[in-house]
Structure formats: C-alpha cells, structure tokens
Design a protein around this motif. Structure first.
Motif, PDB file in Angstrom:
ATOM      1  N   GLN A  33      -2.012 -53.525  48.881  1.00  0.00           N
ATOM      2  CA  GLN A  33      -1.072 -53.205  49.953  1.00  0.00           C
ATOM      3  C   GLN A  33      -0.891 -51.690  50.070  1.00  0.00           C
ATOM      4  OE1 GLN A  33       2.871 -54.841  49.472  1.00  0.00           O
ATOM      5  NE2 GLN A  33       3.499 -54.323  51.550  1.00  0.00           N
ATOM      6  N   ALA A  56      -1.992 -49.399  53.294  1.00  0.00           N
ATOM      7  CA  ALA A  56      -1.097 -48.471  53.993  1.00  0.00           C
ATOM      8  C   ALA A  56      -1.742 -47.106  54.190  1.00  0.00           C
ATOM      9  CB  ALA A  56       0.208 -48.336  53.217  1.00  0.00           C
ATOM     10  N   GLU A  78      -4.132 -46.109  57.612  1.00  0.00           N
ATOM     11  CA  GLU A  78      -3.639 -45.623  58.901  1.00  0.00           C
ATOM     12  C   GLU A  78      -3.812 -44.119  59.062  1.00  0.00           C
ATOM     13  OE1 GLU A  78       0.136 -47.087  60.197  1.00  0.00           O
ATOM     14  OE2 GLU A  78      -0.036 -48.936  59.017  1.00  0.00           O
ATOM     15  N   ASP A  79      -4.137 -43.421  57.989  1.00  0.00           N
ATOM     16  CA  ASP A  79      -4.333 -41.968  58.044  1.00  0.00           C
ATOM     17  C   ASP A  79      -5.821 -41.638  58.032  1.00  0.00           C
ATOM     18  OD1 ASP A  79      -1.467 -41.343  57.808  1.00  0.00           O
ATOM     19  OD2 ASP A  79      -1.706 -42.171  55.785  1.00  0.00           O
ATOM     20  N   SER A 100      -2.940 -39.129  52.825  1.00  0.00           N
ATOM     21  CA  SER A 100      -1.744 -39.913  53.146  1.00  0.00           C
ATOM     22  C   SER A 100      -0.553 -39.346  52.386  1.00  0.00           C
ATOM     23  CB  SER A 100      -1.946 -41.380  52.746  1.00  0.00           C
ATOM     24  OG  SER A 100      -3.007 -41.969  53.446  1.00  0.00           O
ATOM     25  N   ASP A 131       5.104 -41.829  53.803  1.00  0.00           N
ATOM     26  CA  ASP A 131       4.573 -42.690  54.872  1.00  0.00           C
ATOM     27  C   ASP A 131       4.066 -44.013  54.291  1.00  0.00           C
ATOM     28  OD1 ASP A 131       5.119 -40.720  56.714  1.00  0.00           O
ATOM     29  OD2 ASP A 131       3.086 -39.865  56.651  1.00  0.00           O
ATOM     30  N   ILE A 132       3.421 -43.938  53.128  1.00  0.00           N
ATOM     31  CA  ILE A 132       2.917 -45.156  52.491  1.00  0.00           C
ATOM     32  C   ILE A 132       4.074 -46.084  52.146  1.00  0.00           C
ATOM     33  CG2 ILE A 132       1.754 -46.062  50.439  1.00  0.00           C
ATOM     34  CD1 ILE A 132       0.100 -43.469  50.389  1.00  0.00           C
ATOM     35  N   ASP A 147       7.029 -46.248  53.565  1.00  0.00           N
ATOM     36  CA  ASP A 147       7.579 -46.826  54.805  1.00  0.00           C
ATOM     37  C   ASP A 147       6.728 -47.996  55.281  1.00  0.00           C
ATOM     38  OD1 ASP A 147       9.625 -44.990  54.816  1.00  0.00           O
ATOM     39  OD2 ASP A 147       8.657 -43.624  56.234  1.00  0.00           O
ATOM     40  N   ARG A 148       5.415 -47.825  55.241  1.00  0.00           N
ATOM     41  CA  ARG A 148       4.525 -48.884  55.723  1.00  0.00           C
ATOM     42  C   ARG A 148       4.563 -50.113  54.809  1.00  0.00           C
ATOM     43  NH1 ARG A 148      -0.116 -44.306  56.427  1.00  0.00           N
ATOM     44  NH2 ARG A 148       0.807 -43.278  58.264  1.00  0.00           N
ATOM     45  N   MET A 149       4.808 -49.880  53.509  1.00  0.00           N
ATOM     46  CA  MET A 149       4.926 -50.996  52.570  1.00  0.00           C
ATOM     47  C   MET A 149       6.303 -51.646  52.636  1.00  0.00           C
ATOM     48  SD  MET A 149       3.064 -49.430  49.142  1.00  0.00           S
ATOM     49  CE  MET A 149       3.255 -50.969  48.186  1.00  0.00           C
ATOM     50  N   GLY A 150       7.261 -50.945  53.228  1.00  0.00           N
ATOM     51  CA  GLY A 150       8.623 -51.450  53.293  1.00  0.00           C
ATOM     52  C   GLY A 150       9.349 -51.355  51.973  1.00  0.00           C
ATOM     53  N   GLU A 176     -11.201 -51.471  55.063  1.00  0.00           N
ATOM     54  CA  GLU A 176     -10.956 -51.665  56.488  1.00  0.00           C
ATOM     55  C   GLU A 176     -11.580 -52.976  56.970  1.00  0.00           C
ATOM     56  OE1 GLU A 176     -10.652 -47.057  58.139  1.00  0.00           O
ATOM     57  OE2 GLU A 176     -12.599 -48.076  58.085  1.00  0.00           O
TER      58      GLU A 176
END
Length: 363
Positions: free
Chosen positions: A297, A301, A304-305, A309, A313-314, A316-319, A358
């Motif tokens: 996970q 994340a 996206e970069d 990264s 940001d990582i 946030d994307r992982m929550g 990817e």
C-alpha cells in the motif's frame, strides 16, 4: 574474438566490477600493510542484485594475492564447521597435517615397531579456530572469513561474530566480511549479543552512477574484442539504472544479440527487453513476495508521483498519520526496496519495480 564477457550468473565475479574501485583499494591496502584498518570487520548491505556476492568473491581474490587464505560460507546450519573445514583445506599447503599415527616402540632384531593412533585435537569451535589461526599467523598468513546471505537467524552467526571479536582483541591476523539484505543486517546489528558489529565498517551498495556503468559496460565489451555503437550504449546505460546485476544481464543479452560483433541500437533494444523480463522474474518477484499488504500500500501510494514522493503525501494517500507511514518507510528502506534521497522523501530503489507494481496493482 573471446566468448561472452558478461556474467549474469549468481556469485560469478564480473570482468570489471563497476563502481567498487575505492572499496577494493581499501581492502588491498589492508591485506598488504594496514593491520589496523577498519576493513578488518566489514558489512556490505544492499538489495538483491547490487553485487554483494561478487564483491565478496573479489575481496577473497585480493586476499589471495597478498598471501591470505579465505574461508567462504553462507548463513546456513553448520556454517561454523564449514568455516573451519574451508580454512583447513585452504591452508593445507601452508600448515603441515597432523600425523594420524605415532610410533610407540621399536626393536632392531628382528626389526619391528608398534604404532598407536594419534587422537584428534579436541575443543570447542573457538579453540580449534584459534589453533588454526595461530599456525597461519606464525607463517605470516592471515585468514579472511566471508559470510554471504546474512540473516542473523542462527545462533551460529552470533557465535561467529562473538568469537571473531576475541580473535581481534587477541591481535590475530584475521578479517571478517559479511553481506546481506538491509533488513537482515539491521537485525544483526541491533542484536544485544552482536553489538560488536555496530563498530564494523559498513558499506551500503546502492545504485551506480551512469558514468561508472557506461565505462564498465563499454570496457567489458572492448576488452573482449567487441564494439558497441554510441546510441546503443546510451540505451543500455539508461535501462540498467545503475544496478550491477542488470548491467550483467543487459550486457550478456546484447553480446548474444550481436553475435559478438558490433552491438547496434536494435541489438540493444532486443537485449533490454529480454533482460528486463529476466530481472523481473529473478529479482522483482522475489522481493515483492516478501512484502506485506501495508508495504505494498505504501509503494502503491508512491506511484502517483513521477519520481520522488513526500512522506506526508504518502501518508495522506494511505489514510494514516505520518508517524504510521514512517514505520513502513523504515521497513522498506531496511529491505532495500526504496531509498531516501532527502529527509522525508522516498524513491524506488530497484529498477523496474515501479512499472511492475503499476501493472500488478492496477489489475
């Protein structure tokens, strides 16, 4: 025209070991005249394919040039006896063997003699190794012990490191070189019983600069009587991404594509496609199998970069909170999956891993 000069076989020393000149020079100095060099105990840390095994073999060859003998092993059950037996075998021409029998009586008429078996040396591993090292040192010969695939999972590994510390304190002519994945080395260094290795020389084998890759790639080909066109060389260097194993794979396939003649751009592109598939099967898939769902996970994340990264940001994307993401960043760093080019940033450390993820994570 010589045969294919590239060596993508596990443990085989390349014709030119790209980017390791400084390490080898330090070792050559140590073996020849610097007994107090920090290279007396060394750890090589790197992901799969960074050339750890080949480097250990090259160091062993340097040791032999300077009159040392080498006992090479991997962290497997029975490794201590393997080290002892390898050292005895390597030193058999230097140290006279112990007699199996001795004469206990003799008479002249008629001529006769009585013989008894000589009991073999007894003692624990450290005692027997000390006896062997003393005999070698008396003949001005040193002993290099190399351990590949360190995992810190065996009591024997702890015992080896502990005994080696005693050999050093007793001023014996010995050296220890170990290699392993970052995660396993971290466990070894963190262990209470192996704190000695924290003071060892540590080399992190990361990606090679393109200049070193280009020089080694071209020289390997030319030294074997071949040639590579400039545009083909540029494509190969880009595809290798600084990874030593990928250098050997691409080089091997490019040489085969050209039939040992001048390597063209078309040869290079075909070779790169084949090498990338082989690298994926041998390195990337093995690495991904060892990752947890949360590890994947975290890596997902990062996709996206474009390149680097930010940890925030990582997270946030992982929550999750940044402190939680930091835990997985450390895990992936220790496994050699990512690098940290600057504080709070992460990049993929293994060529082709981004493209592989990817494809896999999109399914």
């Amino acid at each position: 025209m010589l045969g294919n000069p590239f060596t993508p076989t596990f443990g085989t020393v390349p014709a030119i070991l790209a980017g390791r000149d400084e390490i080898l020079a330090d070792y050559q100095s140590f073996f020849s005249h610097e007994p107090n060099s920090p290279n007396k105990a060394t750890i090589f840390i790197g992901a799969r394919g960074t050339g750890k095994t080949a480097l250990l073999s090259s160091i062993g060859a340097l040791a032999a040039e300077e009159g040392w003998i080498t006992a090479s092993t991997s962290e497997t059950p029975g490794m201590l006896e393997d080290v002892l037996e390898q050292a005895q075998r390597a030193g058999c021409e230097i140290i006279p063997p112990e007699p199996d029998r001795r004469m206990t009586s003799a008479t002249l008429g008629p001529l006769s003699a009585t013989w008894d078996n000589v009991p073999k040396s007894i003692g624990n591993w450290r005692t027997r190794m000390t006896d062997l090292i003393e005999q070698l040192n008396e003949r001005d010969t040193g002993l290099l012990i190399t351990v590949d695939e360190v995992r810190s999972a065996l009591d024997e590994m702890v015992r080896l490191v502990t005994c080696f510390q005693h050999f050093v304190s007793e001023r014996r002519k010995v050296a220890l070189a170990m290699a392993g994945l970052p995660y396993h080395i971290h466990k070894l260094v963190s262990g209470e019983s192996t704190s000695f290795v924290r003071r060892s020389m540590q080399y992190r084998l990361s990606s090679l600069p393109d200049s070193a890759v280009e020089s080694a790639f071209r020289k390997t080909i030319e030294d074997a009587g071949g040639h590579i066109q400039p545009d083909a060389l540029a494509e190969c260097v880009t595809a290798i991404e600084g990874f030593p194993y990928m250098l050997q794979l691409v080089g091997y396939r490019a040489w085969e594509e050209s039939g040992g003649q001048s390597i063209t751009r078309e040869n290079a592109r075909n070779a790169i496609a084949t090498a990338q598939k082989e690298f994926e099967e041998r390195i990337i898939e093995a690495t991904v199998r060892e990752l947890s769902d949360r590890d994947l996970q975290f890596l997902g994340a990062m996709l996206e970069d474009d390149r680097e990264s930010r940890l925030g940001d990582i997270a946030d994307r992982m929550g999750v909170k940044p402190s939680y993401a930091t835990k997985y960043k450390s895990r992936l760093l220790n496994q050699g999956v990512i690098d940290e080019p600057a504080r709070g940033r992460a990049v993929f450390a293994i060529p082709g891993l981004r493209a592989y993820l990817e494809h896999e994570l999109s399914e």
